[in-house]
Design an enzyme around this catalytic site. Structure first.
Site, mmCIF file in Angstrom:
data_model
loop_
_atom_site.group_PDB
_atom_site.id
_atom_site.type_symbol
_atom_site.label_atom_id
_atom_site.label_comp_id
_atom_site.label_asym_id
_atom_site.label_seq_id
_atom_site.Cartn_x
_atom_site.Cartn_y
_atom_site.Cartn_z
ATOM 1 N N CYS A 125 13.484 10.434 6.988
ATOM 2 C CA CYS A 125 13.367 9.890 8.347
ATOM 3 C C CYS A 125 14.677 10.043 9.114
ATOM 4 O O CYS A 125 14.671 10.198 10.326
ATOM 5 C CB CYS A 125 12.906 8.445 8.307
ATOM 6 S SG CYS A 125 13.852 7.447 7.164
ATOM 7 N N GLU B 83 9.596 15.077 15.666
ATOM 8 C CA GLU B 83 9.972 14.975 14.259
ATOM 9 C C GLU B 83 9.104 15.929 13.438
ATOM 10 O O GLU B 83 7.885 15.866 13.486
ATOM 11 C CB GLU B 83 9.782 13.537 13.758
ATOM 12 C CG GLU B 83 10.248 13.389 12.328
ATOM 13 C CD GLU B 83 10.180 11.956 11.823
ATOM 14 O OE1 GLU B 83 9.138 11.320 12.016
ATOM 15 O OE2 GLU B 83 11.177 11.500 11.228
ATOM 16 N N GLU C 280 10.009 0.868 10.528
ATOM 17 C CA GLU C 280 11.012 1.919 10.377
ATOM 18 C C GLU C 280 10.285 3.234 10.575
ATOM 19 O O GLU C 280 9.534 3.671 9.710
ATOM 20 C CB GLU C 280 11.691 1.838 9.008
ATOM 21 C CG GLU C 280 13.058 2.495 9.009
ATOM 22 C CD GLU C 280 13.035 3.945 8.579
ATOM 23 O OE1 GLU C 280 12.608 4.796 9.406
ATOM 24 O OE2 GLU C 280 13.428 4.223 7.448
ATOM 25 N N LYS D 258 0.845 -1.196 0.000
ATOM 26 C CA LYS D 258 0.000 0.000 0.000
ATOM 27 C C LYS D 258 0.878 1.243 0.000
ATOM 28 O O LYS D 258 1.495 1.586 1.005
ATOM 29 C CB LYS D 258 -0.937 0.056 1.204
ATOM 30 C CG LYS D 258 -2.015 1.120 0.966
ATOM 31 C CD LYS D 258 -2.734 1.591 2.204
ATOM 32 C CE LYS D 258 -1.983 2.633 2.962
ATOM 33 N NZ LYS D 258 -1.785 3.899 2.241
HETATM 34 P P1 ADP Z 1 2.261 10.882 7.599
HETATM 35 O O1 ADP Z 1 1.475 11.290 8.782
HETATM 36 O O2 ADP Z 1 3.510 11.624 7.395
HETATM 37 O O3 ADP Z 1 1.415 10.803 6.379
HETATM 38 P P2 ADP Z 1 1.859 8.125 8.209
HETATM 39 O O4 ADP Z 1 2.599 7.299 9.179
HETATM 40 O O5 ADP Z 1 0.485 8.561 8.551
HETATM 41 O O6 ADP Z 1 2.765 9.382 7.886
HETATM 42 O O7 ADP Z 1 1.786 7.375 6.809
HETATM 43 C C1 ADP Z 1 2.650 6.354 6.387
HETATM 44 C C2 ADP Z 1 1.847 5.239 5.756
HETATM 45 O O8 ADP Z 1 1.020 4.656 6.751
HETATM 46 C C3 ADP Z 1 0.909 5.673 4.645
HETATM 47 O O9 ADP Z 1 0.879 4.687 3.636
HETATM 48 C C4 ADP Z 1 -0.423 5.759 5.342
HETATM 49 O O10 ADP Z 1 -1.531 5.594 4.482
HETATM 50 C C5 ADP Z 1 -0.319 4.596 6.305
HETATM 51 N N1 ADP Z 1 -1.213 4.675 7.457
HETATM 52 C C6 ADP Z 1 -1.635 5.773 8.110
HETATM 53 N N2 ADP Z 1 -2.465 5.446 9.111
HETATM 54 C C7 ADP Z 1 -2.584 4.093 9.110
HETATM 55 C C8 ADP Z 1 -3.302 3.141 9.891
HETATM 56 N N3 ADP Z 1 -4.091 3.522 10.918
HETATM 57 N N4 ADP Z 1 -3.176 1.835 9.573
HETATM 58 C C9 ADP Z 1 -2.393 1.430 8.562
HETATM 59 N N5 ADP Z 1 -1.694 2.279 7.793
HETATM 60 C C10 ADP Z 1 -1.777 3.593 8.049
#
Ligand code: ADP
Ligand code: MG
Length: 485
Positions: A283, A381, A249, A174
């Protein structure tokens, strides 16, 4: 405007609900494409395809040699299509085209590396004290759900897919909702490089609606996640119910540490590169710049002078050194940290958005100084071009400040004294430590964090380990009955 579809079981499909989400060009703030807005039923369909490809075929019947060759062909195909991939990556993420070209080259190298490694996965003979042959076999862990961020969209896809496929896993990837395009472009070449349907499925959509169902799905064996610490914590909790293997990570607040005896010119470059590369959306960004007292004022001055000359502009222009941030959300987040920083520290340069660029999610490269390490801009961060410069008194003080963070992804030390530099290497609690450089990353070397920066290691032989199970096999060579009863 291009309407993309996602890849499930070798077919290009829409989401079951038929919904799409917009994909932006952050330099114009305009919608340039759409991608399927997947939900739980789509995640389920993708997992079932990956499960079938793993359980019944064709993936378990392919040899390591065949898997390796598929990855090598994919690497070659990426090199052929590099210009197209780099342009889409740059346009969608906002990163300068020159950086996107480096990323795509690294993508090809990553597929090549694991293409070669596929045939080097070996088991053991265990020296048990019995008339038996005791073996340990290495087997693929199964179906991997791989959730990746938007800062290095295609490179993160490669870091995830390459070791998983080399190990013999099947995947549901994804991409981040901000940057789904290059992974979908890559997937167009799967048939021609011989990757069978269902082995890699790509589900586009948002974290909560498309990501979470993958993490919770009972047919997924392993979750590999790169992203924010907040979501990483949720993933561990969600994966607990089905005891999935998890690697994370997460972010960092990495110290870039400058002793007074460092090469001054190299140090200034290293400080700027460490924190402003890829707009600071890294990161391992060296976002805490620790500088020893004797050179502190001169350092802040020289850094500021050079930072003011960094060329901001449209990512597709070759002289651009810094493009816009990836999204409005990220822009607002970074802008708010610029305001927080003004309360907590002094501003050396930047602190706002560039006046010359009316549209696009641009922010100025920003340097704060005289901040205590307890400031929010030194602890949280930011994931943007915001540097916090902090003075230190001596080696002991540098170690104390450097390790005073919940994170532990990376650190760098600059000094001409090898004794001091190596003592620092040992004292720093971080998964990656650079000496007299910051950020170079190679597929041959392990990548990952200590503390709340996550667990597990990507790249190199460490990367494939995370996709392998170990099976103990005991073969009795004694033809007599055991004779116990
Ligand atoms: P940012 O806040 O910088 O967008 P995220 O950690 O939210 O960073 O996003 C990193 C990845 O994790 C993206 O692919 C996002 O769609 C996914 N993501 C965000 N929230 C969830 C969740 N609750 N469960 C699974 N994947 C998630
Ligand atoms: Mg998010």
């Amino acid at each position: 405007m291009k309407r993309y579809r996602m890849l499930i079981n070798g077919e290009w499909v829409e989401a079951a609900r038929g919904a799409f989400f917009p994909v932006y060009d952050p330099s114009t703030e305009e919608v340039t494409a759409e991608a399927p807005d997947a939900a739980a039923e789509d995640a389920d369909r993708a997992v079932r395809a990956a499960r079938a490809a793993f359980d019944t075929g064709p993936w378990p019947q392919t040899t390591a040699q065949e898997r390796g060759r598929i990855l090598l062909r994919l690497a070659e195909r990426v090199r052929k299509g590099a210009a197209m991939l780099a342009e889409i990556e740059s346009r969608n993420s906002g990163k300068p085209i020159v950086e996107a070209e480096f990323d795509v080259a690294d993508v090809a190298t990553c597929f090549e590396y694991y293409g070669g490694l596929a045939t080097k996965v070996m088991g053991h003979v265990n020296p048990v004290p019995d008339n038996a042959l005791s073996l340990s076999l290495r087997e693929p862990v199964g179906v991997a759900a791989q959730i990746i961020p938007w800062n290095y969209p295609l490179l993160m896809a490669a870091w995830k897919l390459a070791p998983a496929l080399a190990a013999g896993c099947t995947c549901v990837l994804k991409p981040a909702e901000q940057t789904p395009l290059t992974a979908l472009e890559l997937a167009q070449w799967f048939p021609e490089v011989g990757l069978p349907p269902g082995v890699v499925n790509i589900v586009t959509g948002f974290g909560e609606t498309a990501g979470a169902p993958l993490v919770q799905h009972p047919d997924v064996n392993k979750v590999a996640f790169t992203g924010s610490a907040a979501v990483g914590k949720q993933i561990v909790k969600m994966a607990a119910d089905t005891i999935k293997r998890v690697t994370l990570e997460l972010g960092g607040k990495s110290p870039n540490i400058f002793f007074a005896d460092a090469d001054f010119e190299a140090a200034i470059d290293g400080a700027l590169f460490g924190v402003f590369i890829n707009q600071g959306e890294v990161c391992s960004a060296g976002s805490r710049i620790l500088v020893e007292h004797p050179i502190y004022s001169r350092f802040v001055e020289a850094m500021t002078e050079k930072a003011k000359r960094i060329k901001l502009g449209p990512p597709l222009e070759r002289e651009t050194k810094m493009g816009p941030l990836v999204s409005r959300e990220q822009y607002e987040r970074v802008r708010s940290y610029q305001e927080i920083g003004k309360q907590e520290a002094k501003v050396a340069s930047g602190g706002g958005r560039p006046a010359a660029l009316a549209r696009g999610y641009y922010v100025e490269p920003t340097i704060f100084y005289d901040a205590p390490n307890s400031a929010r801009i030194a602890q949280e961060e930011i994931f943007g071009p915001v540097a916090t410069v902090i003075p230190f008194a001596d080696e002991k003080d540098a170690i104390r400040i450097a390790n005073d963070t919940p994170y532990g992804l990376a650190a760098a030390v600059w000094s001409r004294d090898i004794f001091k530099a190596f003592r620092m290497v040992k004292a720093l609690r971080a998964g990656v430590v650079w000496v007299n450089h910051m950020q170079p990353t190679f597929v041959e070397a392990p990548w990952g964090g200590y503390k709340q920066s996550g667990f597990g290691r990507e790249l190199g032989p460490w990367g494939i380990e995370e996709y392998l199970e170990t099976k103990q096999v005991h073969i009795n060579l004694n033809e007599q009955p055991i004779g116990w009863y």
